[in-house]
Design a protein around this motif. Structure first.
Motif, PDB file in Angstrom:
ATOM      1  N   ILE A 577       8.348  -4.287   4.666  1.00 11.05           N
ATOM      2  CA  ILE A 577       7.420  -2.484   5.236  1.00 11.05           C
ATOM      3  C   ILE A 577       7.310  -1.441   3.856  1.00 11.05           C
ATOM      4  O   ILE A 577       7.048  -0.599   4.550  1.00 11.05           O
ATOM      5  N   ALA A 578       8.752  -1.285   3.547  1.00 13.39           N
ATOM      6  CA  ALA A 578       8.767  -0.640   1.491  1.00 13.39           C
ATOM      7  C   ALA A 578       7.546  -1.551   1.557  1.00 13.39           C
ATOM      8  O   ALA A 578       6.761  -0.008   1.409  1.00 13.39           O
ATOM      9  N   ALA A 579       7.127  -2.650   1.099  1.00 13.44           N
ATOM     10  CA  ALA A 579       5.702  -2.935   0.392  1.00 13.44           C
ATOM     11  C   ALA A 579       4.183  -2.464   1.238  1.00 13.44           C
ATOM     12  O   ALA A 579       3.837  -1.805   0.734  1.00 13.44           O
ATOM     13  N   THR A 580       4.877  -2.474   2.341  1.00 19.62           N
ATOM     14  CA  THR A 580       3.310  -1.974   3.204  1.00 19.62           C
ATOM     15  C   THR A 580       3.258  -0.174   3.385  1.00 19.62           C
ATOM     16  O   THR A 580       2.219   0.602   3.347  1.00 19.62           O
ATOM     17  N   CYS A 581       4.699   0.489   3.120  1.00 18.25           N
ATOM     18  CA  CYS A 581       4.315   1.581   3.455  1.00 18.25           C
ATOM     19  C   CYS A 581       4.389   2.484   2.150  1.00 18.25           C
ATOM     20  O   CYS A 581       3.885   3.525   1.775  1.00 18.25           O
ATOM     21  N   ILE A 582       3.973   2.135   0.768  1.00 18.20           N
ATOM     22  CA  ILE A 582       4.088   2.361  -0.417  1.00 18.20           C
ATOM     23  C   ILE A 582       2.445   2.513  -0.505  1.00 18.20           C
ATOM     24  O   ILE A 582       1.874   3.140  -1.642  1.00 18.20           O
ATOM     25  N   LEU A 583       1.706   1.462   0.246  1.00 14.45           N
ATOM     26  CA  LEU A 583       0.593   1.328  -0.291  1.00 14.45           C
ATOM     27  C   LEU A 583      -0.432   2.227   0.043  1.00 14.45           C
ATOM     28  O   LEU A 583      -1.195   2.336  -0.190  1.00 14.45           O
ATOM     29  N   VAL A 584      -0.288   3.292   1.177  1.00 14.29           N
ATOM     30  CA  VAL A 584      -0.581   4.180   2.030  1.00 14.29           C
ATOM     31  C   VAL A 584      -0.735   5.295   0.045  1.00 14.29           C
ATOM     32  O   VAL A 584      -2.302   6.208   0.582  1.00 14.29           O
ATOM     33  N   LEU A 585      -0.151   5.243  -0.663  1.00 13.70           N
ATOM     34  CA  LEU A 585      -0.664   5.995  -1.905  1.00 13.70           C
ATOM     35  C   LEU A 585      -1.797   5.942  -2.499  1.00 13.70           C
ATOM     36  O   LEU A 585      -2.215   5.672  -3.357  1.00 13.70           O
ATOM     37  N   ALA A 586      -2.264   4.458  -2.281  1.00 12.30           N
ATOM     38  CA  ALA A 586      -3.372   3.143  -2.966  1.00 12.30           C
ATOM     39  C   ALA A 586      -4.502   3.756  -2.443  1.00 12.30           C
ATOM     40  O   ALA A 586      -5.554   3.890  -3.465  1.00 12.30           O
ATOM     41  N   ILE A 587      -4.452   4.506  -1.678  1.00  8.05           N
ATOM     42  CA  ILE A 587      -5.478   5.233  -1.211  1.00  8.05           C
ATOM     43  C   ILE A 587      -6.617   6.287  -1.540  1.00  8.05           C
ATOM     44  O   ILE A 587      -7.058   6.142  -2.334  1.00  8.05           O
ATOM     45  N   PRO A 588      -5.467   7.187  -2.270  1.00  6.81           N
ATOM     46  CA  PRO A 588      -6.175   8.401  -2.755  1.00  6.81           C
ATOM     47  C   PRO A 588      -6.067   8.020  -4.783  1.00  6.81           C
ATOM     48  O   PRO A 588      -6.844   8.542  -5.066  1.00  6.81           O
ATOM     49  N   ALA A 589      -5.777   6.644  -4.387  1.00  3.91           N
ATOM     50  CA  ALA A 589      -5.419   6.375  -6.213  1.00  3.91           C
ATOM     51  C   ALA A 589      -6.814   5.501  -6.446  1.00  3.91           C
ATOM     52  O   ALA A 589      -7.361   5.931  -7.397  1.00  3.91           O
ATOM     53  N   ILE A 590      -7.438   5.101  -5.240  1.00  2.00           N
ATOM     54  CA  ILE A 590      -8.801   4.535  -5.313  1.00  2.00           C
ATOM     55  C   ILE A 590      -9.873   5.009  -5.308  1.00  2.00           C
ATOM     56  O   ILE A 590     -10.495   5.626  -6.020  1.00  2.00           O
ATOM     57  N   THR A 591      -9.608   6.212  -4.519  1.00  2.00           N
ATOM     58  CA  THR A 591     -10.206   7.100  -3.898  1.00  2.00           C
ATOM     59  C   THR A 591     -10.582   8.386  -4.903  1.00  2.00           C
ATOM     60  O   THR A 591     -11.830   9.007  -5.270  1.00  2.00           O
ATOM     61  N   MET A 592      -9.812   8.663  -6.156  1.00  2.00           N
ATOM     62  CA  MET A 592      -9.869   9.273  -6.987  1.00  2.00           C
ATOM     63  C   MET A 592     -11.698   8.573  -7.571  1.00  2.00           C
ATOM     64  O   MET A 592     -11.443   9.814  -8.749  1.00  2.00           O
TER      65      MET A 592
END
Length: 608
Positions: A577-592
């Motif tokens: 669960i922790a591993a999946t939730c933190i991946l939400v932050l990867a969306i803006p990290a790649i989008t930028m």
């Protein structure tokens, strides 16, 4: 603005001093005016470092960039004088170097437990091991600077020596202090040699082929994932763990040193034909010391290294039970380490005469996004992987070898897929949207499914499926973040970008291990107490502290074994669960990221 003037002046001088006759005066004047107009099209406020670098490559493809640091000039000179055959042979040897490093590391990690057993009474061994690993990663920052200021081959030879010394001390140590010293040398040398080999690849490949070249360098991990443990077992049967290190102390110099000799040979060839001219500075010894203090930005380097060490070490120590979150030492080190990052930023912005990290690079959104992605991915990976071996070994009642194979699915799958992704990038010539719409969703899918497919009620085949999804995603995203920082950088900045990217991974990994340990320490014993039969609840401390040896002693299918399996399932669920939730932050990290095209050469000379 100053670099733009350098290029303009260098170009004008090159054209004016070219092979023109008196009858070509009109052509000479037209050429100079064309270059001036072309450069003037972009202001110094808008032109980027990678654009300046590419402009230099296009305007002077057959000459060394005079305003570049000495190390970059040497690397360019080598590429300008060697042949295509030499490039391919060098890459073959680089692959051998990576293979032997991976094999040594795999064998060493499997025999390390036996070395620790000999010094089990020395508690400082594990602490020094943690510190050495962190220091080895942090020191890649000044090493990256050394590659530009001194030279690739010179720095490489220095740290090959450090690496070999570390192996020799490990093989010959007879106590905890000598073991700690050997492990420190080994860790620093290994990290440095590995990073410099990556820079060799970056120096000798065009940007359009570099993803494939980096993936090619990771292929040895597919081989050593299975051969390393077998070789370690053979060493322990035939001799002792010391010879598992000692053999490589003999072999590795013959593997690593020839690569430096190749680069030095072509460097000398470039000097002989007058292509590479390094003038004597004329500085006195004292002025040289002051020059290198400024050039290396010693103050900035120490501030940044202290920040990373103070920030990372407490999390690592807590993971291994050497401190606690509530302790004053943990809080003080983390706070001071965090604040030192701001001190470093202020020093670089207002006081440093030569920047340790180029601000033009560090403030780019693509670079910052790649650094964030590296930390996020390692945090996500570690939170479920930290106790994954224990989980599959106990819950699915696997033999030691097959449990080890389960932990190698990621290494094998990601290395295989990175080669496919590298070939794909060579075709489409862009990486951002592949990472965003393929790599990241696949990571969400793999980590998310792990939440459901874990525990004794699910078939192990589903766990393998999740591992394959995560592996293919990792092979995409880790190559993608490498390409992001290299596409955004000029040639001079690439070593530092790769170094900071590795450090970002260390930050995410250290915090991830701490979170994984916190989840296991709180969820596993609580779930175990709840699931144990009423007449066996007092056994929870024995089961918890006894580890996998005690846990697997209970028969499969018994109430106690089922309770143990349930506790592992709950712990693994929370980690996933922790591993999946933190991946939400990867969306803006790649989008930028900027949508860079990798259809440029970036390097001069004959490259892959």
């Amino acid at each position: 603005m100053r670099r733009l003037h350098h290029i303009l002046n260098h170009t004008s001088a090159h054209l004016v001093q070219g092979n023109y006759t008196d009858n070509d005066e009109t052509s000479k004047k037209a050429d100079v005016e064309a270059v001036v107009d072309h450069v003037a099209e972009e202001s110094s406020d808008t032109i980027s470092l990678e654009a300046l670098n590419e402009k230099e490559v296009q305007m002077h493809p057959n000459g060394v960039t005079g305003e570049s640091p000495v190390g970059v000039q040497k690397a360019e000179a080598v590429a300008l004088v060697w042949s295509k055959t030499a490039v391919y042979l060098t890459y073959a040897w680089i692959w051998i170097c990576f293979f032997m490093l991976a094999l040594e590391q795999s064998i060493g990690s499997n025999v390390m437990a036996f070395a620790y057993a000999d010094f089990s009474a020395a508690s400082q061994v594990s602490t020094v091991g943690i510190l050495a690993s962190i220091v080895g990663g942090v020191l890649t920052l000044p090493i990256a600077k050394t590659l530009n200021v001194v030279g690739r081959a010179e720095a490489y030879l220095i740290f090959v020596v450090v690496y070999i010394i570390g192996i020799i001390i490990l093989a010959a140590c007879n106590g905890p202090k000598s073991y700690a010293a050997g492990y420190t040398f080994y860790s620093v040398g290994y990290s440095a040699v590995y990073m410099i080999l990556q820079v060799f690849i970056a120096d000798t490949s065009g940007l359009h082929n570099r993803a494939f070249a980096f993936a090619f360098a990771n292929v040895p991990l597919i081989c050593t994932a299975f051969t390393g443990p077998l070789a370690a077992e053979s060493f322990l049967k035939v001799t002792t763990w010391r010879w598992a290190y000692g053999v490589f102390a003999i072999v590795m110099p013959f593997v690593l040193v020839p690569l430096a000799l190749v680069f030095k040979f072509y460097e000398m060839k470039a000097k002989t034909i007058g292509l590479l001219v390094i003038n004597n500075s004329g500085r006195s010894s004292l002025r040289s010391v002051m020059y290198y203090i400024q050039e290396f930005d010693i103050v900035g380097a120490f501030i940044l290294m202290a920040a990373f060490i103070l920030f990372l070490l407490p999390f690592s120590l807590e993971t291994y039970g050497r401190t606690e979150y509530k302790s004053a030492s943990f809080i003080v080190m983390v706070v001071i380490g965090f604040l030192l990052f701001f001190v470093f930023a202020a020093w670089e912005k207002f006081f440093a005469r030569t920047h340790f990290v180029k601000w033009e690079l560090f403030r780019q959104r693509t670079v910052l996004g790649a650094f964030c992605l590296a930390a996020i991915l390692f945090f996500s990976y570690v939170t479920w992987d930290a106790y994954f071996y224990n989980f599959v070994y106990v819950v699915y009642n696997l033999p030691v070898s097959k449990a080890g194979y389960m932990t190698q699915i990621y290494n094998v799958g990601s290395c295989f897929w990175s080669v496919v992704f590298g070939a794909w990038l060579r075709y489409i010539k862009t990486f951002k949207y592949t990472c965003l719409f393929f790599g990241l969703p696949l990571m969400f899918l793999g980590a998310g499914l792990m939440i459901h497919f874990r525990g004794q009620t699910s078939d192990i085949g589903y766990i393998i499926m999740c591992q394959i999804f995560i592996a293919f995603s990792g092979g995409t995203l880790f190559i993608g973040e490498d390409m992001a920082v290299m596409a955004a950088a000029d040639r001079e900045g690439i070593p530092m970008m790769l170094s900071v990217l590795n450090l970002s991974s260390s930050v995410g990994s250290a915090i991830g291990y701490a979170v994984a340990a916190a989840i296991y320490d709180n969820v596993f014993p609580s779930a175990l107490r709840d699931a144990l039969p009423a007449d066996s609840k007092d056994l929870w401390t024995i089961i918890y502290f006894g580890g996998v040896s005690t846990q697997t002693a209970y028969p499969v299918g018994s109430d106690i074994r089922n309770a143990i399996n349930y506790a592992y399932g709950q712990s693994q669920k929370n980690g996933a669960i922790a591993a999946t939730c933190i991946l939400v932050l990867a969306i803006p990290a790649i989008t930028m990221w900027k949508n860079y095209k990798v259809d440029k050469k970036q390097n001069k000379g004959t490259v892959i």
